[in-house]
Design a protein around this motif. Structure first.
Motif: not given
Lengths: 198, 211, 194
Positions: B26-27, B29-30, B33, B36-37, B40, B44
């Motif tokens: 998880l670390a 993948v976090n 991403t 990018r998050i 976003v 917005k």
């Protein structure tokens, strides 16, 4: 051992359909079937988690001691759900907003834990992956069907495209009562079809 | 006894190993991403602002009311160093007199609440004293009734109007804003919030020495 | 402060009922509502688990944020809930073996009750303080109890009605729930006088 893909697909979509036959995973079903797009997005996420968790659990099925298998399964499933959650947040922000907390809630979707316990824990890797795939397809198909019905009844559109001859609004269908009643009537219809067969 | 202790230990070890491995995954993948998050989120915000203010290259954010869920913010948008517009992010929730004081809004002020929960909106002003428009961010009003506040006919009340040209109350209350049919409560809530936003804008304009 | 907590209580229990308005917890709702007795037993168990879960996850979340690993939230929360349910099972077995037997498989199923995890996640999202989280979880679970007992009452009566074969079981249960949800919709827009 040969796997007949067509037979497996029939099993996942028809005979052991998670929503319409086994009636599992009610919460996400009712909440995310507000439109065909949302339903499809949720379905794909569930397929992803199902395949990954079934695969890993099957790989580890002889290593996990029986007594802690439920917590172990939960750890595996929660991990993949979080991965899917982060990926959707990063690459599909509009889907992320539409599904909201129902993405992390995939972790308590009885379908995934159910398949892990009933199939992946007892079968080799490739059949488990296929099982995850076909169950997921069954779930996605039924969910998208429900979503399309509710979207069509509430605004005449499916996937955002106007299908009905006129535009109208029947908001009730996207709200809570509409969800319950649509699912109930659909289940009744399927029961009716089943009884006709036999 | 020894055997049971051993197998319990084995269970604990297996579970801990599991959690450790999944934690690591998880670390990873976090890490991949998280940028990018964040991007976003910034995109917005930028898109929301672009709907209600004139084009800009930089934004300065000021927190007016610090609330975890419902902060009131002012966005000062500049193009080449000059202020082109100001956007105010606020909601229709009932403010205490302390909060009203913090926002420098003179009392008495009739605060109208929404039908359900609160309506969150972004109100855009141009630097020459006009209200550009509003963007409804979040609401829980009745679908088909209050939700019609997003329709063009209602939004036009606030589209490119010099601030001194209208009395910012609904027609039923003696103002110039055309209210929604059968949704007076929602109309009042929006109008009342816009009136608050106008006061906030005027305060900002004074501090920044605009028109 | 007290009036805002009271309004939180009423809104979470009734106006925003966890099943009728939010769809969380429908599996056990449909599964354990055949009799008022088991329904109330399940409802009480859920109240106990939900309040405890919210209290513990409040501190767990603080820990996760402090350690900068907020993305471990789903994993950490569900493990907390699983452990909690395990504990409740052991306690219930000792205190009330009758209820333990009656609830049967539905007790461990509280772990997968979307409402428990859902409400824990929502309390974090809404940034509730510890007190607010306790009131929120208690009220939500109370709403669950009310909904499930009401529903069980209706279902007990349905046993004496003639139902078309295709509608028996889940279909009629779902449609009944839909009508109840319709009734609960009447609470929308209700403004409490405080």
């Amino acid at each position: 051992m040969s796997i007949n893909l067509k037979d497996e697909l029939y099993r996942g979509v028809v005979t052991e359909n998670p929503i319409f036959r086994i009636v599992l995973g009610m919460c996400p079903t009712l909440a995310t079937s507000t439109s065909a797009t949302n339903a499809f997005g949720m379905g794909i996420s569930v397929i992803a988690v199902l395949i990954c968790s079934n695969m890993v659990i099957s790989m580890l099925r002889n290593i996990i001691p029986g007594k802690v298998r439920i917590p172990a399964f939960i750890v595996v499933i929660a991990t993949f759900v979080t991965v899917v959650d982060l990926l959707i947040a990063a690459f599909l922000p509009s889907l992320y907003e539409a599904l909201g907390i129902f993405i992390p809630l995939i972790v308590v979707n009885c379908i995934i834990l159910g398949r892990a316990e009933a199939y992946a824990a007892k079968n080799p890797v490739l059949p488990s992956i296929i099982d995850g795939l076909v169950m997921g397809i069954g779930f996605t198909a039924s969910l998208t069907l429900l979503g399309s019905m509710r979207e069509f009844l509430s605004s005449g559109m499916i996937f955002g495209y106007l299908i009905a001859p006129f535009k109208h609004q029947f908001i009730l269908m996207i709200l809570a009562p509409g969800a319950f009643i649509t699912l109930g009537l659909t289940l009744a219809f399927i029961n009716f079809l089943q009884s006709k067969e036999s | 006894m020894m055997k049971k202790g051993n197998s319990d230990l084995k269970l604990l070890v297996v579970l801990t190993l599991f959690s450790a491995i999944s934690g690591l995954l998880l670390a990873l993948v976090n890490n991949v991403t998280k940028d990018r998050i964040e991007m976003v989120k910034v995109e917005k915000q930028k898109k929301a602002l672009q709907e209600v203010v004139a084009p800009f290259d930089t934004v300065e954010t000021q927190t007016l009311l610090n609330d975890a869920l419902d902060p009131f913010e002012a966005f000062i948008c500049k193009k080449q160093g000059n202020v082109t517009g100001i956007a105010v992010k606020l909601s229709s929730r009932l403010l205490s007199s302390d909060e009203m004081k913090k926002l420098n809004i003179s009392e008495p002020f009739k605060q109208d609440q929404a039908y359900a929960d609160s309506i969150k909106m972004l109100v855009g002003f141009s630097s020459d004293g006009k209200i550009n428009g509003i963007s409804i961010l979040e609401h829980k009003e009745t679908p088909g009734l209050g939700s019609n506040m997003k329709n063009k006919s209602f939004m036009d009340n606030y589209s490119n109007v010099p601030l001194d040209d209208k009395k910012w109350k609904v027609k039923k209350d003696g103002g110039d804003v055309e209210q929604l049919t059968a949704a007076t409560i929602t109309s009042r809530a929006v109008t009342s919030s816009v009136a608050k936003a106008i006061q906030i804008y005027k305060n900002q304009a004074k501090t920044l020495n605009l028109k | 402060m007290l009036s805002s907590l009271l309004s939180l209580l009423i809104v979470s229990a009734i106006f925003n009922n966890v099943i009728m308005a939010q769809f969380l917890g429908t599996c056990p709702f449909l599964g354990v509502s055949k009799s008022i007795e088991t329904a109330s037993g399940m409802g009480l168990a859920v109240i106990f688990v939900m309040v405890l879960a919210n209290i513990i996850t409040y501190f767990v979340q603080a820990l996760l944020v402090w350690a900068n690993v907020a993305y471990l939230q789903t994993l950490a929360f569900i493990l907390v809930i699983a452990a909690l349910v395990q504990m409740v099972e052991i306690i219930l077995k000792k205190i009330s073996p009758g209820l333990y037997k009656a609830l049967g498989i539905y007790l461990p199923l509280i772990t997968t009750n979307c409402a428990v995890l859902g409400i824990a996640l929502l309390a974090v999202k809404k940034n509730y303080s510890l007190i607010e989280s306790i009131v929120y979880s208690f009220a939500t679970a109370l709403g669950f109890l009310i909904a499930i007992v009401l529903f069980a009452g209706v279902r007990e009566q349905l046993r004496f009605s003639k139902i078309p074969r295709s509608m028996e079981g889940f279909p009629i249960a779902l449609i009944t729930t839909g009508i109840m949800a319709l009734a609960f919709m009447g609470f929308a827009g209700f403004k409490l006088p405080f």
